[in-house]
Every structure is written in structure tokens, then in C-alpha cells.
Design an enzyme around this catalytic site. Structure first.
Site, short mmCIF file in Angstrom:
data_model
loop_
_atom_site.label_atom_id
_atom_site.label_comp_id
_atom_site.label_asym_id
_atom_site.label_seq_id
_atom_site.Cartn_x
_atom_site.Cartn_y
_atom_site.Cartn_z
N GLN A 70 0.91 -1.22 0.48
CA GLN A 70 -0.21 0.32 -0.27
C GLN A 70 0.91 1.39 0.12
O GLN A 70 0.49 2.39 -0.13
CB GLN A 70 -0.84 0.45 0.95
CG GLN A 70 -1.61 -1.09 1.37
CD GLN A 70 -2.32 -1.06 2.46
OE1 GLN A 70 -4.00 -0.33 2.96
NE2 GLN A 70 -1.89 -1.74 3.42
N HIS A 125 -1.43 1.16 -4.39
CA HIS A 125 -1.61 2.69 -4.25
C HIS A 125 -0.74 3.78 -4.85
O HIS A 125 -1.13 4.31 -4.76
CB HIS A 125 -1.67 3.17 -2.85
CG HIS A 125 -2.33 2.42 -2.11
ND1 HIS A 125 -2.37 2.13 -0.91
CD2 HIS A 125 -3.89 1.60 -2.50
CE1 HIS A 125 -3.84 1.80 -0.28
NE2 HIS A 125 -3.88 1.10 -1.26
N PRO A 138 2.81 -3.71 15.43
CA PRO A 138 3.02 -3.80 17.01
C PRO A 138 1.58 -3.44 17.90
O PRO A 138 1.12 -3.71 19.12
CB PRO A 138 3.85 -2.48 17.21
CG PRO A 138 3.97 -2.23 16.15
CD PRO A 138 3.56 -2.58 15.08
N CYS A 176 1.50 19.41 -17.55
CA CYS A 176 1.62 18.61 -19.00
C CYS A 176 1.67 19.34 -20.20
O CYS A 176 1.62 20.28 -20.31
CB CYS A 176 0.25 17.84 -18.70
SG CYS A 176 0.14 16.70 -20.48
C1 BV8 Z 1 -11.45 2.80 -3.04
C2 BV8 Z 1 -2.09 6.30 -1.26
C3 BV8 Z 1 -14.03 3.03 -4.47
C4 BV8 Z 1 -1.81 8.28 -1.12
C5 BV8 Z 1 -3.70 5.44 0.09
C6 BV8 Z 1 -14.79 -0.76 0.90
C7 BV8 Z 1 -14.70 -0.93 -0.62
C8 BV8 Z 1 -14.02 -0.21 -1.13
C9 BV8 Z 1 -13.53 1.54 -1.20
C10 BV8 Z 1 -14.15 2.13 0.33
C11 BV8 Z 1 -14.62 0.80 1.38
N1 BV8 Z 1 -14.40 1.60 2.70
C12 BV8 Z 1 -14.85 2.73 2.81
C13 BV8 Z 1 -13.53 3.18 1.36
C14 BV8 Z 1 -12.94 3.93 0.88
C15 BV8 Z 1 -11.38 4.18 1.04
C16 BV8 Z 1 -11.25 3.49 2.60
O1 BV8 Z 1 -10.80 2.68 2.52
N2 BV8 Z 1 -11.30 4.88 3.39
C17 BV8 Z 1 -11.03 3.96 4.83
C18 BV8 Z 1 -10.59 5.36 5.86
C19 BV8 Z 1 -11.48 3.36 5.41
N3 BV8 Z 1 -10.78 3.39 0.42
C20 BV8 Z 1 -10.52 4.32 -1.15
O2 BV8 Z 1 -10.67 5.37 -1.45
C21 BV8 Z 1 -10.09 3.80 -2.02
N4 BV8 Z 1 -10.61 3.22 -3.33
O3 BV8 Z 1 -11.98 1.72 -3.45
O4 BV8 Z 1 -12.42 3.11 -4.63
C22 BV8 Z 1 -13.90 3.41 -6.40
C23 BV8 Z 1 -15.17 2.50 -6.72
C24 BV8 Z 1 -15.76 2.41 -8.26
C25 BV8 Z 1 -15.22 3.56 -8.66
C26 BV8 Z 1 -14.14 5.09 -7.95
C27 BV8 Z 1 -14.18 4.18 -6.66
C28 BV8 Z 1 -8.31 3.93 -2.50
C29 BV8 Z 1 -7.91 3.97 -0.96
C30 BV8 Z 1 -6.16 4.14 -1.54
C31 BV8 Z 1 -5.97 5.67 -1.15
N5 BV8 Z 1 -4.55 6.32 -0.77
N6 BV8 Z 1 -1.95 5.82 -0.21
C32 BV8 Z 1 -0.63 8.41 -0.62
O5 BV8 Z 1 -0.47 7.57 -0.25
O6 BV8 Z 1 -0.91 9.64 -0.35
S1 BV8 Z 1 -4.19 5.19 1.59
C33 BV8 Z 1 -3.18 5.87 2.63
O7 BV8 Z 1 -3.55 4.62 3.70
C34 BV8 Z 1 -1.21 4.58 2.46
O8 BV8 Z 1 -1.36 3.87 1.28
C35 BV8 Z 1 -1.19 3.92 3.67
O9 BV8 Z 1 -0.95 2.76 3.36
C36 BV8 Z 1 -3.17 4.06 3.96
C37 BV8 Z 1 -2.46 4.25 5.28
O10 BV8 Z 1 -2.88 2.44 5.89
P1 BV8 Z 1 -1.33 1.89 6.09
O11 BV8 Z 1 -0.77 1.58 5.12
O12 BV8 Z 1 -2.24 0.58 6.85
O13 BV8 Z 1 -1.08 2.79 7.05
P2 BV8 Z 1 -1.21 3.63 8.67
O14 BV8 Z 1 -0.66 4.62 9.13
O15 BV8 Z 1 -2.83 2.74 8.60
O16 BV8 Z 1 -1.10 2.62 9.47
C38 BV8 Z 1 0.57 1.63 10.63
C39 BV8 Z 1 0.28 0.20 11.02
O17 BV8 Z 1 1.49 0.30 11.14
C40 BV8 Z 1 -0.52 0.55 11.93
O18 BV8 Z 1 -1.34 -0.38 11.97
C41 BV8 Z 1 0.57 0.70 12.58
O19 BV8 Z 1 0.40 -0.13 14.55
C42 BV8 Z 1 1.87 -0.35 12.27
N7 BV8 Z 1 3.00 -0.07 12.69
C43 BV8 Z 1 3.88 1.70 12.47
N8 BV8 Z 1 5.25 1.18 13.50
C44 BV8 Z 1 5.35 -0.43 12.57
C45 BV8 Z 1 4.00 -1.22 12.71
N9 BV8 Z 1 3.98 -2.29 12.30
C46 BV8 Z 1 4.91 -3.12 11.92
N10 BV8 Z 1 5.91 -2.14 12.22
C47 BV8 Z 1 6.44 -0.91 12.71
N11 BV8 Z 1 7.58 -0.58 13.46
#
Ligand code: BV8
Length: 244
Positions: free
Chosen positions: A105, A123, A216, A149
Site C-alpha cells: 500500500q 496505491h 505492534p 502536462c
Molecule cells: C476505492 C496513496 C472505490 C496516497 C492511499 C470499502 C470498499 C471500497 C472502498 C472503501 C470501503 N470503505 C471505505 C472505502 C473508501 C476508502 C477507504 O478505505 N477509506 C478508509 C479510510 C476507511 N478506500 C478508497 O477510497 C480506495 N478507493 O475504494 O475506490 C471506487 C470504486 C469505484 C469507482 C471509484 C472508486 C482508495 C484507497 C487508497 C488511498 N490511498 N495511499 C498517499 O499515500 O498519499 S492509502 C494510505 O493509507 C497509504 O497507502 C497507507 O498505506 C494507508 C494507511 O493504511 P496503512 O498502510 O495501514 O497505514 P496506517 O498509517 O493506517 O497504519 C500503519 C500501521 O503500521 C499501524 O497499524 C501501526 O500499528 C503499524 N506500525 C507502526 N510501526 C510499525 C508498524 N507495524 C510494523 N512495524 C512497525 N515498526
């Protein structure tokens, strides 16, 4: 004192017998390289911004310069960091099995920098810039200023998937296919909250494929995974690989 981490024999047996592995990675895998995760409070200049606002087509529409600046700041930060032991362990693992697919991701390109060869970017990638009108790749040097562009004059934007945008169909299909054929799926450093990426390990569970989580913190996947290891990816993955 033996500081070696202890892993259950069942997990070690499954990983030792696995020939096809898929690793789904999230921002937590890059955290130990110094790349802030989405859950971290935004750093400094961006403390009052919300990624869920900036990483959207609406956010870009409303203030393209601000969004471009945010990505330029992130790109500069990413260019200044190195892959960490988690990235290196995954790259090394590739040479130990028949098929190892990283489904990420993350948009930072650190898996490729660590030597992983099969990386599916769900992503996109912050190092690529596309035309905001036709999404064609723009061959530009990132010097900070927002490019236009050369073909149509529209503003350049990062080649990443924003909230509300479709994921790249090929990457998502390839990820689903890899999951369906996997002997084991690892969910590493992801909050398992962002869809549809978070549904990939669930698909593995539905197919009876063992899922290992490393985080974690607890996540919505933790209770369903075969094993959920509470630890940092940079600590756990090298140790796990060493014990196989
Ligand atoms: C879409 C690029 C539909 C940009 C990113 C159900 C089905 C479909 C869609 C949805 C749905 N429900 C909601 C949605 C909408 C939405 C969504 O999921 N929203 C969330 C907030 C609920 N999804 C979308 O919009 C997706 N598109 O579904 O389109 C559609 C269909 C038809 C027609 C048109 C559209 C698009 C999602 C992609 C968004 N873009 N990134 C950028 O980077 O700027 S997502 C972005 O968030 C990053 O990629 C990042 O990876 C992600 C967050 O997730 P994580 O990677 O998990 O990171 P996070 O910070 O959350 O967590 C970090 C974790 O690491 C924690 O758990 C922490 O404990 C842990 N950690 C910390 N340190 C460590 C560690 N683990 C191990 N070792 C360590 N040292």
C-alpha cells in the site's frame, strides 16, 4: 540470556513448508526507515493537515499547489531515507522460496530500493508524476515546482491512488491471483483499515490460507489471523527468516 525471539513451532513449520508467499505491507513497514505512517500525527508543517483531506481528488481540486507541496515534502523525506531491516528481510525471503510477492500500500518505493523484484503497488508511487487530466506519465525532474502536462497544459499530480479513486486494475488483479495461490499470506505493518487492500488477507482466510500478521498494535485482522505477532516488522521479520 537468550534474547532470541520465540516463534510457535506451527508458524515455523508453515513458513518452512511455504513455497508461494504473499506479503501485504502497509506504512508500518516503512516506519522504521523514518517515513511517518498515516496514523502518526502529521509532522511539523503538516501538523494541522489531514491526509484523508489532502490525499483526495477534491483536496487537489480545491488547492492543487498545497497538495503538490505535501507530496514534494514527502518525496524529499523519502529520498533521504533508506530501506530498513523489514524491507531487506522481505527482499532476502524472495530468494528462499519459489514465489514471493510483495503487495504494498506504500508509495515510497522502498521495497524496490531494498531489492524486492516482484512488488505490486496497489496505491501507486510517489516518485512518478502524471497528467491530472489523462493520467499519462510525465517525464519530469522533481525540482519542487508543480509541472504542467506538455501535451494539454493540465497540472501534474503524483501517480498515487487517492481516497475515492480506483486502484490500478492490473495490480489489484495480480494481487488477488497471488493471494489465491499462496501457501501463506503475511499482513505486515498495516492498520487493515483501508479498502480494498484490507480485504486481501480476508480473501486468504476465506480460502483457508494461513495468515500471519506483524504489528505492534492490534488491528481488525488480528483476531482472525492464524498468528498475530505484536512487534515491529524490522525486529520480527529478520528474526523469523533466520529461524526458518
Ligand atoms: C476505492 C496513496 C472505490 C496516497 C492511499 C470499502 C470498499 C471500497 C472502498 C472503501 C470501503 N470503505 C471505505 C472505502 C473508501 C476508502 C477507504 O478505505 N477509506 C478508509 C479510510 C476507511 N478506500 C478508497 O477510497 C480506495 N478507493 O475504494 O475506490 C471506487 C470504486 C469505484 C469507482 C471509484 C472508486 C482508495 C484507497 C487508497 C488511498 N490511498 N495511499 C498517499 O499515500 O498519499 S492509502 C494510505 O493509507 C497509504 O497507502 C497507507 O498505506 C494507508 C494507511 O493504511 P496503512 O498502510 O495501514 O497505514 P496506517 O498509517 O493506517 O497504519 C500503519 C500501521 O503500521 C499501524 O497499524 C501501526 O500499528 C503499524 N506500525 C507502526 N510501526 C510499525 C508498524 N507495524 C510494523 N512495524 C512497525 N515498526
Amino acid at each position: 540470556m537468550d534474547t532470541k525471539m520465540k516463534f510457535g513451532e506451527r508458524l515455523l513449520d508453515i513458513l518452512r513448508g511455504a513455497d508461494r508467499i504473499v506479503a501485504l505491507t502497509g506504512a508500518g513497514v516503512s516506519a522504521e526507515s523514518g517515513v511517518p505512517t498515516f496514523r502518526d500525527a502529521q509532522q511539523g508543517l503538516w501538523a494541522d493537515e489531514d491526509p484523508l483531506q489532502l490525499a483526495t481528488p477534491e483536496g487537489f481540486e480545491a488547492n492543487p499547489a498545497r497538495v503538490w507541496e505535501w507530496y514534494a515534502w514527502r518525496r524529499t523525506l523519502i529520498n533521504g531515507v533508506q530501506p530498513n531491516p523489514a524491507h531487506h528481510a522481505l527482499a532476502a525471503w524472495e530468494h528462499r522460496v519459489g514465489s514471493f510477492t510483495v503487495v504494498t500500500q506504500n508509495v515510497d518505493g522502498l521495497h524496490q530500493k531494498a531489492g524486492s523484484r516482484r512488488v505490486l503497488e496497489l496505491h501507486g508511487n510517489i516518485h512518478r508524476t502524471i497528467c491530472s487530466r489523462d493520467w499519462e506519465l510525465l517525464a519530469i525532474k522533481h525540482d519542487g515546482s508543480q509541472p504542467r502536462c506538455p501535451r494539454c497544459g493540465a497540472l501534474g499530480r503524483p501517480d498515487v491512488v487517492w481516497f475515492g479513486e480506483m486502484l490500478p486494475v492490473q495490480a489489484l488483479n495480480d494481487a488477488s491471483a497471488a493471494i489465491a495461490q499462496a501457501d501463506v499470506v503475511m499482513s505486515l505493518g498495516t492498520s487493515s483499515l483501508v479498502q480494498p487492500a484490507a480485504s486481501l488477507p480476508v480473501k486468504a482466510l476465506e480460502l483457508g490460507i494461513p495468515v500471519l500478521e506483524v504489528n505492534p498494535q492490534q488491528t481488525p485482522l488480528s483476531a482472525h489471523a492464524l498468528v498475530s505477532l505484536r512487534g515491529k516488522a524490522g525486529d520480527v521479520l529478520p528474526e523469523l527468516l533466520m529461524q526458518l
